[in-house]
Write a protein that holds these residues in place. Structure first.
Motif, PDB file in Angstrom:
ATOM      1  N   ASN A 132       0.838  -1.197   0.000  1.00  0.00           N
ATOM      2  CA  ASN A 132       0.000   0.000   0.000  1.00  0.00           C
ATOM      3  C   ASN A 132       0.877   1.252   0.000  1.00  0.00           C
ATOM      4  O   ASN A 132       1.798   1.367   0.814  1.00  0.00           O
ATOM      5  N   PRO A 133       0.595   2.193  -0.902  1.00  0.00           N
ATOM      6  CA  PRO A 133       1.458   3.392  -1.008  1.00  0.00           C
ATOM      7  C   PRO A 133       1.585   4.161   0.304  1.00  0.00           C
ATOM      8  O   PRO A 133       2.623   4.764   0.554  1.00  0.00           O
ATOM      9  N   ILE A 134       0.558   4.105   1.126  1.00  0.00           N
ATOM     10  CA  ILE A 134       0.650   4.859   2.397  1.00  0.00           C
ATOM     11  C   ILE A 134       1.683   4.212   3.308  1.00  0.00           C
ATOM     12  O   ILE A 134       2.514   4.887   3.924  1.00  0.00           O
ATOM     13  N   VAL A 135       1.653   2.860   3.367  1.00  0.00           N
ATOM     14  CA  VAL A 135       2.643   2.150   4.202  1.00  0.00           C
ATOM     15  C   VAL A 135       4.041   2.425   3.651  1.00  0.00           C
ATOM     16  O   VAL A 135       4.983   2.727   4.407  1.00  0.00           O
ATOM     17  N   GLN A 136       4.184   2.371   2.318  1.00  0.00           N
ATOM     18  CA  GLN A 136       5.497   2.617   1.706  1.00  0.00           C
ATOM     19  C   GLN A 136       5.985   4.040   1.990  1.00  0.00           C
ATOM     20  O   GLN A 136       7.161   4.256   2.284  1.00  0.00           O
ATOM     21  N   GLU A 137       5.051   4.976   1.922  1.00  0.00           N
ATOM     22  CA  GLU A 137       5.412   6.377   2.214  1.00  0.00           C
ATOM     23  C   GLU A 137       5.853   6.526   3.670  1.00  0.00           C
ATOM     24  O   GLU A 137       6.830   7.211   3.968  1.00  0.00           O
ATOM     25  N   ASN A 138       5.128   5.861   4.554  1.00  0.00           N
ATOM     26  CA  ASN A 138       5.497   5.922   5.978  1.00  0.00           C
ATOM     27  C   ASN A 138       6.891   5.337   6.215  1.00  0.00           C
ATOM     28  O   ASN A 138       7.691   5.883   6.982  1.00  0.00           O
ATOM     29  N   LEU A 139       7.172   4.217   5.532  1.00  0.00           N
ATOM     30  CA  LEU A 139       8.494   3.593   5.701  1.00  0.00           C
ATOM     31  C   LEU A 139       9.596   4.507   5.166  1.00  0.00           C
ATOM     32  O   LEU A 139      10.661   4.646   5.775  1.00  0.00           O
ATOM     33  N   GLU A 140       9.312   5.154   4.022  1.00  0.00           N
ATOM     34  CA  GLU A 140      10.285   6.104   3.453  1.00  0.00           C
ATOM     35  C   GLU A 140      10.553   7.231   4.434  1.00  0.00           C
ATOM     36  O   GLU A 140      11.687   7.661   4.636  1.00  0.00           O
ATOM     37  N   ARG A 141       9.484   7.702   5.049  1.00  0.00           N
ATOM     38  CA  ARG A 141       9.614   8.815   6.000  1.00  0.00           C
ATOM     39  C   ARG A 141      10.503   8.403   7.175  1.00  0.00           C
ATOM     40  O   ARG A 141      11.380   9.140   7.607  1.00  0.00           O
ATOM     41  N   LEU A 142      10.244   7.185   7.676  1.00  0.00           N
ATOM     42  CA  LEU A 142      11.048   6.704   8.808  1.00  0.00           C
ATOM     43  C   LEU A 142      12.508   6.538   8.387  1.00  0.00           C
ATOM     44  O   LEU A 142      13.429   6.897   9.128  1.00  0.00           O
ATOM     45  N   LYS A 143      12.697   6.018   7.168  1.00  0.00           N
ATOM     46  CA  LYS A 143      14.073   5.835   6.665  1.00  0.00           C
ATOM     47  C   LYS A 143      14.792   7.182   6.599  1.00  0.00           C
ATOM     48  O   LYS A 143      15.974   7.301   6.940  1.00  0.00           O
ATOM     49  N   SER A 144      14.048   8.224   6.180  1.00  0.00           N
ATOM     50  CA  SER A 144      14.677   9.541   6.003  1.00  0.00           C
ATOM     51  C   SER A 144      15.153  10.138   7.325  1.00  0.00           C
ATOM     52  O   SER A 144      15.997  11.021   7.347  1.00  0.00           O
ATOM     53  N   ILE A 145      14.609   9.648   8.448  1.00  0.00           N
ATOM     54  CA  ILE A 145      15.104  10.163   9.740  1.00  0.00           C
ATOM     55  C   ILE A 145      16.023   9.144  10.419  1.00  0.00           C
ATOM     56  O   ILE A 145      16.304   9.235  11.605  1.00  0.00           O
ATOM     57  N   GLY A 146      16.504   8.166   9.632  1.00  0.00           N
ATOM     58  CA  GLY A 146      17.538   7.256  10.153  1.00  0.00           C
ATOM     59  C   GLY A 146      17.021   5.991  10.820  1.00  0.00           C
ATOM     60  O   GLY A 146      17.797   5.239  11.405  1.00  0.00           O
ATOM     61  N   ILE A 147      15.706   5.739  10.713  1.00  0.00           N
ATOM     62  CA  ILE A 147      15.192   4.483  11.263  1.00  0.00           C
ATOM     63  C   ILE A 147      15.629   3.348  10.345  1.00  0.00           C
ATOM     64  O   ILE A 147      15.528   3.461   9.118  1.00  0.00           O
ATOM     65  N   VAL A 148      16.119   2.264  10.924  1.00  0.00           N
ATOM     66  CA  VAL A 148      16.649   1.155  10.118  1.00  0.00           C
ATOM     67  C   VAL A 148      15.585   0.076   9.959  1.00  0.00           C
ATOM     68  O   VAL A 148      15.021  -0.407  10.946  1.00  0.00           O
ATOM     69  N   GLN A 149      15.315  -0.287   8.710  1.00  0.00           N
ATOM     70  CA  GLN A 149      14.304  -1.315   8.436  1.00  0.00           C
ATOM     71  C   GLN A 149      14.983  -2.621   8.086  1.00  0.00           C
ATOM     72  O   GLN A 149      15.935  -2.638   7.301  1.00  0.00           O
ATOM     73  N   VAL A 150      14.500  -3.717   8.653  1.00  0.00           N
ATOM     74  CA  VAL A 150      15.011  -5.046   8.263  1.00  0.00           C
ATOM     75  C   VAL A 150      13.822  -5.881   7.789  1.00  0.00           C
ATOM     76  O   VAL A 150      12.801  -5.961   8.471  1.00  0.00           O
ATOM     77  N   GLY A 151      13.954  -6.458   6.576  1.00  0.00           N
ATOM     78  CA  GLY A 151      12.838  -7.185   5.987  1.00  0.00           C
ATOM     79  C   GLY A 151      11.786  -6.204   5.512  1.00  0.00           C
ATOM     80  O   GLY A 151      12.054  -5.001   5.436  1.00  0.00           O
TER      81      GLY A 151
END
Ligand code: PMT
Length: 398
Positions: A132-151
């Protein structure tokens, strides 16, 4: 004897568990964190209690489990204050959305906003939700502030559908946590690591090989990645999972192929670590068809290229680390390899000593440098790899 180094020793990890089917994996994650001598405190969301009990997480962590924002009105400040890292596993679309939107309406989301250290999230949800684009946008936002995503990973999901949404393996989450807490003292370094055995073919179905599993080399590759290096892993046959975040992975079979892959990638390389066990001999001829059964078979062997020796002879060679696999406490032979092959470091391991060498998770090594020898106790191959990379960093600085 130098002591083993556990990367997560005495680290305080705050683990958020949200309401997904993968919540049960939190117990395994806690166990693995505690194996590394970290202290774990769990915060559960209300939804997660549908999937796992707080008692299980309390027993696993050995600490009180927190959930209610108002139980102790200051816990949303005190818990993050004492933490070195926060990890949310599993992280639902709901928690990701709250975090990205700055919403703080329960203990976990409030702690996420009041914490200013490293945060790792391991999303887990149905693939349609994940895409879902909203979930993807949220993940991008978190990534942009240095949150690390795994999987997440691709696989069969709880609903029975196939897609990307399954929580990352616990081993991957552990690796991401370790990486987030590691110093990046090898950033911008290009490193070639070799691992595993080679196969020298007699005919299309038979080969000569050895017992190397790749475990030592893969552990070295992971340690280099954690420290921020660009890693090319050149591996003989191995059943191991390829480490994440490699610059490239090259699969080879024979010693000649391993040599060619190393030399093809050598330009601009700062460090070469030869943890592989390439065969020293290969049959003089490889038959095109399967050799028929016969009473007696004589095989003639020729030497394979000695990759380490060849790199050691180069004028502008990278920093060179070799291994010495010896049968017995033959440090003298390892010292000779350091001189003959002109390496900066030789890692000695007695492959006949219990728990050491081939196809085990542990190793007992001595790091041999020109003017220094450092023996280590039996330790995991990950710990041994850290010790080797500490020596490499010292050598680069010295
Ligand atoms: O893979 P695992 O199951 O985890 O096992 C780990 C290990 C025992 C393979 C590893 O710890 C190890 O010791 N690797 C080196 C094995 C070996 O070939 O040792 P050696 O003493 O024969 O060779 C000395 C060095 O020369 C090694 O760095 C080797 O990679 C290199 N070499 C050897 C032969 C060859 N043709 N070319 C080389 O460059």
């Amino acid at each position: 004897m130098k002591n083993r180094k556990k990367l997560l020793k005495n680290k305080n990890i705050l683990l958020g568990v949200t309401g997904g089917v993968a919540a049960y994996k939190a117990v395994d994650l806690i166990r693995r964190l505690k194996d590394e001598e970290a202290s774990v405190t769990v915060i559960m969301t209300d939804a997660s209690k549908n999937f796992i009990t707080s008692l299980s997480l309390e027993i696993a962590s050995g600490n009180r489990v927190y959930s209610d924002l108002f139980d102790n009105p200051m816990s949303h400040i005190n818990l993050p204050r004492n933490a070195d890292l926060m990890v949310v596993a599993p992280a639902t679309a709901n928690m990701i959305g709250k975090f990205a939107g700055g919403i703080a309406d329960d203990l976990l989301s409030t702690c996420l906003l009041s914490f200013n250290g490293k945060v790792v999230i391991a999303p887990s949800m149905n693939w349609r939700m994940y895409e879902n684009p909203i979930v993807q946008e949220n993940l991008e936002r978190l990534k942009s502030i240095g949150i690390v995503q795994v999987g997440p990973e691709k696989g069969t999901l709880a609903c029975g559908e196939e897609g990307v949404g399954r929580m990352a393996e616990v081993s991957e989450i552990m690796e991401t946590i370790k990486s987030s807490l590691s110093s990046k003292d090898l950033s911008k370094k290009k490193i070639i690591v070799t691992a595993g055995p080679t196969r020298e073919y007699l005919d299309p179905v038979r080969f000569i090989s050895n017992r190397s599993s790749g475990k030592m080399g893969y552990a070295v590759a992971r340690a280099c990645i954690r420290r921020g290096a660009d890693v090319i892993l050149i591996s003989g046959h191995s059943y191991l999972r390829t480490p994440g975040n490699l610059k490239s992975f090259i699969s080879v079979e024979t010693s000649q192929e391993m040599r060619d892959a190393v030399f093809k990638n050598l330009r601009g390389t700062d460090i070469v670590i030869m943890a592989a066990a390439p065969a020293d001999f290969s049959p003089e001829t490889k038959r095109k068809t399967k050799i028929d059964k016969m009473d007696k078979l004589n095989i003639h062997f020729k030497n394979t290229p000695d990759i380490l020796l060849e790199i050691g002879r180069l004028r502008n060679r990278p920093l060179l680390v070799g291994f010495a696999a010896e049968t017995g406490n033959r440090l003298d032979r390892a010292r000779t390899k350091l001189l003959q092959k002109k390496t900066d470091i030789i890692v000695f391991n007695d492959v006949t000593s219990p728990g050491s060498g081939f196809d085990v998770d542990t190793n007992r090594i001595t790091i041999i440098e020109k003017n220094k020898e450092t023996p280590f106790p039996l330790m995991t191959k990950d710990e041994a790899a850290e010790a080797i990379m500490d020596a490499v960093v010292n050598s680069l600085q010295g």
